[in-house]
Every structure is written in C-alpha cells, then in structure tokens.
Design a protein around this motif. Structure first.
Motif, mmCIF file in Angstrom:
data_model
loop_
_atom_site.group_PDB
_atom_site.id
_atom_site.type_symbol
_atom_site.label_atom_id
_atom_site.label_comp_id
_atom_site.label_asym_id
_atom_site.label_seq_id
_atom_site.Cartn_x
_atom_site.Cartn_y
_atom_site.Cartn_z
ATOM 1 N N SER A 346 81.408 -189.181 37.916
ATOM 2 C CA SER A 346 80.967 -187.923 37.129
ATOM 3 C C SER A 346 81.340 -188.201 35.703
ATOM 4 O O SER A 346 80.193 -187.835 34.837
ATOM 5 C CB SER A 346 81.417 -186.615 37.805
ATOM 6 N N ASP A 403 73.796 -186.594 39.454
ATOM 7 C CA ASP A 403 75.117 -186.951 39.894
ATOM 8 C C ASP A 403 74.908 -186.503 41.511
ATOM 9 O O ASP A 403 74.002 -185.359 41.572
ATOM 10 C CB ASP A 403 76.188 -185.999 39.367
ATOM 11 N N GLU A 404 75.646 -186.822 42.359
ATOM 12 C CA GLU A 404 75.418 -186.316 43.921
ATOM 13 C C GLU A 404 74.065 -186.460 44.439
ATOM 14 O O GLU A 404 73.459 -185.730 45.129
ATOM 15 C CB GLU A 404 76.165 -185.141 43.973
HETATM 16 MG MG MG Z 1 81.951 -186.585 40.954
#
Ligand code: MG
Ligand code: ADP
Ligand code: ZN
Length: 602
Positions: A346, A403-404
């Motif tokens: 991240s 992200d993710e």
């Molecule tokens: Mg993360």
C-alpha cells in the motif's frame, strides 16, 4: 432602469459590430455569418476582448448575468435577423457563451457571495443524466365555462426548473384552475452533470468536493464522464429547494453553464516552465538516470528494487499507436503486485499515485457506486438516473492506482477486461447506453487468497482474480514476507526513517512529477532494428519453451511481445531518448524474465 438596460444592449451591439480579429476582420460579424451558415445556436465571446472594449459592460455581465445576458442575447438575435430573418424564426434564441472569464474559483472555495454571479470552475466530469427536455414555457387552459381560454405562460420571461402557476387568469383576470396542454410546451434540451475536484487536487484524506451543473441546448453532451473540463457559468440557488416551505432554509446550489471547455491535452495540468525544462534535461544527462529514478520511488521503503522498477516503467509508459486500419494498441504498462500483508504494498502504491502527474487512487471496492469502471445510479432526491464514471474512466490519460484489487465488485470483474485492453468502458443499463474512454495505466496490488502467499502454488491460485485478468497485466510481482537475514537490514532502515534520517533521494517528488509529465508529453521512442531483432528472438524462444511445457501458469501469447515493446519504449523514455536501443530491449527482456521466473515460468 429601463434606459440603463437599453444602454447595455446598445453597447454590446456596438462591440459585436466593431471588434476585430488579429487579421483585421470583424470577429463577431464573422461568427454571426457562421451561425447562419452552419445552423449554430451560440456565439462565443472572448471576455478579454469585451473587457478591453467596455470595462463597465464586462463587469456588469459578471455581477448581474441573469438580468443582462437575456438583453445581450436579444442583440445577437437582432444581428442574425438582419442577415437571415427566416433562420431566427426557426431558432428564436442564440446563446451567449463566454470564454476567458478570469474568475476561476476552486470548488472548495465557492461561497454564497458568488450566487447569481458568473464564475469559472475546473474539475472532472463524473456523472451525467441522459438528455431530457425542459419546458421553459407552457400553454395553460383556464378551466372555467365562462373563459376556457388558452394562454402562454409565463408571458414574458422563461420558467425555471419548477412550474409556477398563475394566481389569476391573464385572459379574464379571474382566479381558477389551469390545465397544462403538454403538447404545446416549448422545450429545450437539458442535462444535469456533476463536476468534481480533480483527484490529484483533493487534499490528502479529504472527500472530493462536487457541484451540480446544468447543460442546455447545444451544450448537452458536449462533455462526457471522465473529461477534464472548465465550466463558465452562473452560480444559482435551486428553485425547488426554495419552494419547500416550512422545512429547511438550507439551499442547494448549482451552476447554469454558459460555456464548456475540455482539456484535451493529457498532462497539461502539470506546468513545466522553461526553468523546469532546463532542470529536467540536466537530470536526464545522468548516465544512471534510470537507476536514479527507480531508487527515488518510495525511497523510505527498503529493498523491493524490481517492484520499484516496474512502477517506474508504468509511470513512464510505452507509446500508444494507431495502426493504418484504425486499430489501436495501448502504450500503458499495467503492473500488479501480489503479496503477503505488511510488505509495504500500500505504501508503494500511495507513492505511485503521488508522483504521477495524473492519477486516481482507489481500492478494489471503489470509492463510489461506479467502482472501477462505470455504473448507472439513481439519485434518491430527484429520482434522476445518472451515468457515473468509475476510477478507470476518471484516470483517463493517467494512472489508476488500485489497492486490494482482489476485492473488486462482480460487475467490474466483467467490465475490466475491456478497460485493460481496448481502454474503453461500455455500459447499457436503465436506458443509458454509453462507451467511455479509460486510457489509464493500472498499478494494482492484491492480497493472497489464503492470507499468505503459498509458493508451491501458481499465482492464479494465490489471488482471487481470473487468469483472463491476470494475463492483461504486463508485469506481475510477488512479495513474500520471509523472516531471515533481511530482517536486520529492514529493521535498521525503518528505524532510520523514523528517527528522521533522510532517505537517499536523488529526485524529489516534485521534480519527478514534472520529469514524468515531460517525458510522456514530448518523448515518443521508436525501437531501432537491433532492438526489434532481439525482442523477436526472445519471443520465439519463449513460445518454444511454453509449448514444451504446457502446464505453465502464464500463457506466452503475442500479448507478452506487445508488453516487451512497451517496456522497451518505457526504458528509452525514462532516459528521454527518442530511439529505443538494443540495450533498452535487453533491460525489458531481463525484467520480463524475472517476472516469468517468479510466477513460475522458465
Ligand atoms: Mg495494504
Ligand atoms: P501491505 O499493503 O503490503 O499490507 P503496508 O504498505 O500497509 O503493507 O505496510 C505496512 C507497514 O510496514 C508500513 O508502515 C510500511 O512502511 C512497513 N514496511 C513493510 N515493508 C517495508 C520495507 N521493505 N521498508 C520499509 N517499511 C516497510
Ligand atoms: Zn380566464
């Protein structure tokens, strides 16, 4: 009052008749002729011309547009009528569109003092309703045996967004009930849109501000979701919010748009001065420029060189090409990081978003109903349907940092294929049919399906994404958190960072942003013959190997060859070179090999 109004109309007419272009021709008379010739419905006035010609009139337009603009539009119509009386019967109105109004106000700084004034706002168009019709004048019938007359309403002015009935019949002068004759209403094309702060301008941790705006007549569909726009308009209070009596005294505002400008040029939001250019060219002279760039990516993160290299490649990108038959190949290099929790994925992504000249940061779930691609959403208050752009559309021309990504919605799982390859997003829902541009580079990270990455299994098994999506990434890297000798170094590095020791940062974020913007804008490398030959040989070898071992998790297809070309171009671009050489191709092959080895191929 009356004499003053005549005065402004007269002064505006004089301006239109006298203002000259650089070549000495009558600028606005020429436009009047074009309006007739091309059946246009607007006259665009350069506000700086007007200001020079008549300061008082110019400031009157800014401060009292609602009173003055209709008067000025009547004068435009008069000039059109002089040339072609038939045409004015057809159109009834020519809009005054203002350009170059020096009243740019940030969306988060709009205040009540601007209500009913002309303002300019910039941002990204995120949502729009389909085309609708607004009745600006209706025909009413007095339901009364004595009268029964039909009349136009309102008599002189135009109606705004809510219909207000007369208190007495203008024909017989008595009160009563009035029926609307729908087929006799006078209509204008109408559309509501939402403009939002540009993602890279939203202060960290804050929700982007947005403003409703209304397009009418020839402005309808003049900009689409994902477009970066500048609107000139009148800031207004919503009438229907005024009418709700007894409830709230809080009013909604919107912008009645007078002019739309779309910023076509990618990356023109990063200003590069002559001085900047000098510095950029100086930085590029470094024979180790690429190493300098890579080590300047998230310098507070220890190690992960290959990932930083892949991120650098994505930030610079290859060159988008259009073939002779019109087909396009993307220049964007999509990068995916799959890895154990707590391995700084991240952090690296956030850095990438910060350093990119144009970027949108989001998570797989998406920050809005539109998610990663697009959606049709219904607004509770008005019941209006909106076409809403998702992250990849908003990132058009830049980088979408996701992200993710493994948590993305099911709708996006389907639509992202088209976005990653054709770079468009299509949607057909609730009567809305649209295809939006999504020419964005994807830099994404995902967590392993089983909590930890299991090295014995293939990537496709380790992450909750189908192989069809995985294969559209140019580079995939895996981050495994294994305790061991590295821990000592990592601990030392993190402790240094936290005790205020500066990272060995070669290029600052600001310089890097400008450097990337400059490279993407001006440098379009081409492969030389040696580079081409090297890539061709490598591709043939890869194909042979994968046919010998059919159980390989990543298929070697022409996609990988295209990826290699893009990566080669990106290496040249990082050094601001127009020619991509054998050495660039070697580097591309090298990083591709690392990727293929790590995901289980050789
Ligand atoms: Mg993360
Ligand atoms: P992830 O998204 O992979 O789960 P984060 O980016 O949230 O991980 O990182 C967790 C924390 O660990 C962050 O504070 C990050 O700075 C730190 N960290 C992890 N790996 C490194 C590294 N290689 N160098 C410096 N800090 C690291
Ligand atoms: Zn009547």
């Amino acid at each position: 009052m009356e004499t003053q109004q005549i005065d402004y109309g007269q002064r505006f007419e004089e301006f239109l008749r006298e203002a000259k272009d650089k070549d000495g021709s009558l600028k606005y008379i020429k436009q009047v002729n074009e309006i007739i010739a091309f059946r246009k419905r607007s006259l665009v006035v350069d506000f700086s011309d007007l200001y020079q010609h008549d300061e008082k009139l110019a400031s009157e337009i800014i401060n009292s547009p609602l009173e003055i603009i209709p008067i000025l539009e009547d004068r435009i119509l008069k000039l059109v009528e002089e040339q072609d009386g038939e045409f004015t019967k057809e159109i009834k109105k020519v809009h005054l569109r203002l350009n170059n109004v020096p009243r740019l106000i940030e969306l988060r700084k709009i205040r009540s003092s601007e209500i009913n004034k002309v303002v300019v706002v910039e941002g990204i168009l995120t949502k729009q309703t389909p085309l609708k019709e607004r009745a600006y004048r209706i025909v009413l019938k007095h339901v009364s045996p004595e009268c029964n007359e039909e009349f136009r309403w309102p008599e002189n002015e135009e109606m705004d967004e809510t219909i207000k009935m007369p208190s007495i019949c203008p024909v017989c002068g008595k009160p009563g009930q009035f029926d609307i004759i729908p087929q006799k209403a006078e209509l204008v094309d109408w559309q509501r849109v939402i403009i939002q702060e540009r993602p890279e301008e939203v202060p960290a941790g804050q929700i982007p501000r947005q403003l409703e705006a209304v397009f009418e007549d020839d402005l309808v569909d003049s900009a689409r979701p994902g477009d970066r726009v500048r609107f000139t308009g009148i800031l207004m209070i919503k009438q229907d919010s005024l009418l709700r009596r007894g409830s709230r005294s809080i009013f909604d505002i919107y912008l009645k748009v007078l002019n739309v400008e779309i910023s076509q040029k990618v990356l023109d939001e990063v200003e590069i001065t002559e001085e900047d250019k000098k510095r950029i060219l100086e930085i590029a002279k470094n024979p180790w420029i690429r190493e300098a760039i890579i080590s300047s990516i998230a310098p507070s993160i220890y190690d992960h060189w290959e990932i930083k290299e892949a991120i650098s490649l994505a930030l610079f990108g290859g060159v988008q090409r259009t073939m002779e038959d019109g087909t396009r190949t993307r220049g964007d290099i999509h990068v995916l990081i799959v890895g154990d929790p707590g391995t700084a994925k991240s952090q690296i992504l956030q850095f990438a978003a910060r350093v990119s000249p144009r970027s949108v940061y989001t998570t797989g779930k998406g920050a809005t109903a539109a998610g990663l691609t697009a959606a049709v959403v219904r607004e509770k208050n008005t019941g209006d349907y909106y076409l809403e752009a998702g992250a990849l559309v908003l990132a058009d021309g830049g980088v979408a940092v996701i992200d993710e990504i493994d948590k993305m919605r099911d709708e996006d799982r389907v639509a992202i294929h088209e976005a990653m390859e054709q770079q468009t997003v299509s949607i057909a829902k609730a009567g809305i049919l649209a295809k939006l541009n999504a020419r964005a580079t994807i830099i994404a990270a995902g967590n392993p399906k089983f909590g930890r990455y299991i090295q014995e299994r293939a990537v496709a098994e380790n992450i909750d994404l189908p192989p069809t999506i995985l294969s559209r990434f140019d580079l995939i890297f895996i981050l495994i958190d294994k305790p061991g000798i590295e821990d000592q170094n990592l601990a030392g590095h993190i402790l240094d960072m936290h005790s205020g020791k500066q990272a060995r940062n070669f290029i600052t974020v600001d310089d890097m942003k400008k450097y990337i913007a400059y490279a993407r804008k001006f440098i379009n490398p081409r492969l030389n013959d040696e580079a081409k030959q090297l890539l061709a040989d490598f591709y043939v070898e890869m194909r042979r190997k994968s046919s010998e071992n059919p159980s390989t998790p990543i298929l070697i297809t022409p996609r990988q060859l295209e990826a290699l070309i893009r990566i080669t171009e990106a290496y040249a671009r990082m050094a601001l070179r127009e020619e991509a050489t054998r050495e660039d191709a070697e580097r591309a092959i090298n990083i591709m090999r690392i990727f293929l080895e790590k995901v289980g191929i050789d």
